[in-house]
Scaffold this active site. Sequence first.
Site, mmCIF file in Angstrom:
data_model
loop_
_atom_site.group_PDB
_atom_site.id
_atom_site.type_symbol
_atom_site.label_atom_id
_atom_site.label_comp_id
_atom_site.label_asym_id
_atom_site.label_seq_id
_atom_site.Cartn_x
_atom_site.Cartn_y
_atom_site.Cartn_z
ATOM 1 N NE ARG A 181 43.169 37.045 153.793
ATOM 2 C CZ ARG A 181 43.282 36.334 154.915
ATOM 3 N NH1 ARG A 181 42.782 36.802 156.058
ATOM 4 N NH2 ARG A 181 43.902 35.186 154.919
ATOM 5 C CB SER A 258 44.024 32.743 149.326
ATOM 6 O OG SER A 258 44.534 31.953 150.375
ATOM 7 C CD GLU A 362 43.405 37.243 149.683
ATOM 8 O OE1 GLU A 362 44.597 37.150 149.346
ATOM 9 O OE2 GLU A 362 42.910 36.629 150.633
HETATM 10 N N1 EPU Z 1 41.372 22.477 151.351
HETATM 11 C C1 EPU Z 1 41.111 21.617 150.318
HETATM 12 N N2 EPU Z 1 42.018 21.512 149.307
HETATM 13 C C2 EPU Z 1 43.161 22.202 149.310
HETATM 14 C C3 EPU Z 1 43.445 23.071 150.374
HETATM 15 C C4 EPU Z 1 42.527 23.215 151.384
HETATM 16 O O1 EPU Z 1 40.085 20.977 150.294
HETATM 17 O O2 EPU Z 1 43.930 22.063 148.344
HETATM 18 C C5 EPU Z 1 40.379 22.646 152.434
HETATM 19 C C6 EPU Z 1 40.629 21.738 153.612
HETATM 20 O O3 EPU Z 1 39.393 21.289 154.087
HETATM 21 C C7 EPU Z 1 41.261 22.689 154.631
HETATM 22 C C8 EPU Z 1 40.535 23.978 154.332
HETATM 23 O O4 EPU Z 1 40.380 23.956 152.926
HETATM 24 O O5 EPU Z 1 41.049 22.268 155.931
HETATM 25 C C9 EPU Z 1 41.270 25.224 154.790
HETATM 26 O O6 EPU Z 1 42.574 25.254 154.198
HETATM 27 P P1 EPU Z 1 43.764 26.117 154.829
HETATM 28 O O7 EPU Z 1 43.929 25.790 156.280
HETATM 29 O O8 EPU Z 1 44.928 26.020 153.939
HETATM 30 O O9 EPU Z 1 43.206 27.582 154.841
HETATM 31 P P2 EPU Z 1 42.529 28.459 153.684
HETATM 32 O O10 EPU Z 1 41.179 28.839 154.182
HETATM 33 O O11 EPU Z 1 42.623 27.791 152.379
HETATM 34 C C10 EPU Z 1 43.327 30.671 154.734
HETATM 35 C C11 EPU Z 1 43.818 31.980 154.205
HETATM 36 C C12 EPU Z 1 45.323 31.926 153.948
HETATM 37 C C13 EPU Z 1 46.003 31.551 155.255
HETATM 38 C C14 EPU Z 1 45.472 30.189 155.712
HETATM 39 C C15 EPU Z 1 46.032 29.751 157.034
HETATM 40 C C16 EPU Z 1 42.025 33.037 152.978
HETATM 41 C C17 EPU Z 1 41.431 33.330 151.652
HETATM 42 N N3 EPU Z 1 43.126 32.319 152.977
HETATM 43 O O12 EPU Z 1 43.477 29.723 153.693
HETATM 44 O O13 EPU Z 1 45.740 33.215 153.583
HETATM 45 O O14 EPU Z 1 47.403 31.489 155.103
HETATM 46 O O15 EPU Z 1 44.038 30.296 155.890
HETATM 47 O O16 EPU Z 1 45.466 30.515 158.054
HETATM 48 O O17 EPU Z 1 41.488 33.472 153.995
HETATM 49 C C18 EPU Z 1 45.944 34.571 151.638
HETATM 50 O O18 EPU Z 1 45.008 35.225 152.084
HETATM 51 O O19 EPU Z 1 46.526 34.877 150.558
HETATM 52 C C19 EPU Z 1 46.362 33.401 152.357
HETATM 53 C C20 EPU Z 1 47.290 32.577 151.894
#
Ligand code: EPU
Length: 370
Positions: A181, A258, A362
């Site tokens: 990022r 995010s 972010e």
């Molecule tokens: N989780 C929770 N509660 C929630 C949501 C998620 O506990 O409400 C936990 C779960 O364990 C889940 C883990 O977080 O397995 C990861 O969640 P998710 O797969 O949604 O991915 P993320 O790490 O929250 C990242 C990116 C997103 C991107 C998704 C999918 C960052 C900061 N965010 O989210 O990017 O779409 O992966 O690849 O790296 C963005 O950067 O604006 C963004 C939306």
Amino acid sequence: MTVRTSHVVPFQDVTELLAATGARVRNSVPLAGLTTLRVGGPATVADCESVEALVATVRTLDAAGIPVLLLAGGSNLLISDAGFGGVVVRIATRGIEFSEAGVTAEAGAAWDEVVAASVASGFGGLECLSGIPGSAGATPVQNVGAYGVEVAQLLRRVRLLDRKSGEIRWATPDELGFGYRTSVLKHSDRSVVLAVEFALRPDGRSAPLNYRELAAALDAAEGETRPAGQVREAVLRLRAGKGMVLDAEDHDTWSAGSFFTNPVVPTEREAEVRAAIAKYVGDVTVPAYPSVAGVKFSAGWLIERAGFGKGFPGTPAPARLSTKHTLALTNRGAATAEDMLALARTVRDGVAERFGIRLEPEPVIVGSTL
Ligand code: EPU
């Protein structure tokens, strides 16, 4: 990153100054209407619908010493309630062009239109980045990524205006210092992205699927590929389920995506952080992934386990966590920038107090600080 300006430049002066640039100048535009969080006070806005107008506008404002805020899709900005005292340069170029080897998009092209058009034209590569709000030109700035693919992996070159030297040139990925990022473009105002060019897969297959949740949704083994169109559909479904696809009717999508990056904890602190989590949450499996120089924890998981569940703090608060994903801070309709910042502070400080991890925002915060 925080952008500040203290004085307001008179509208009439800006209109005269920009008369020959080709930009359309508008007075006192509520910036809330130009951002996906839908907060932010007024500013003078210069709409630039051609690359020439964009270059001339930035050069003219820079020469006059007027502070510039570049805005395109507005999906990664939290603008203060006071607005912006300089000039908001709105990048409204739209062009998308295909060649045999890939796609070139002007900076203001809507990112998801670039992805959709690529898939429709028979190209693979970008499908995992479907449904991401914002503009094509913003994608290299913070090395946008989702479902196991990052912009840095596919980018061939970026056309940049160097605001110091005035030079316009194509830069290659190795010059851009990409990381999770981030890139050199994120932490400096020196360059304006004018266009981006991506190398795509002419066979129409997706990138290898290496995000477990996505591979599972497609009944694929990790590392397999699928037709790009199928992957795009699956990604759009997954994102929509988390409120991460814009929908004016759904307040869960009034966000900047995010709000925090996933924190990377240096190896030497890992045991301490895990102990803090175990003490507070009990003996559970903590989602964590190996990363450069440490372990990347999931910010969404940490937020939820620190006591900030989906929808926190509940009705009638104007700023709440999304009811679908704790990592998105959302505007329920009447939130101010200050409401959003207050919620962000509560969440950040709560996670820091319980787990000893400081979450970093972010989005770019304009005219205020977290
Ligand atoms: N989780 C929770 N509660 C929630 C949501 C998620 O506990 O409400 C936990 C779960 O364990 C889940 C883990 O977080 O397995 C990861 O969640 P998710 O797969 O949604 O991915 P993320 O790490 O929250 C990242 C990116 C997103 C991107 C998704 C999918 C960052 C900061 N965010 O989210 O990017 O779409 O992966 O690849 O790296 C963005 O950067 O604006 C963004 C939306």
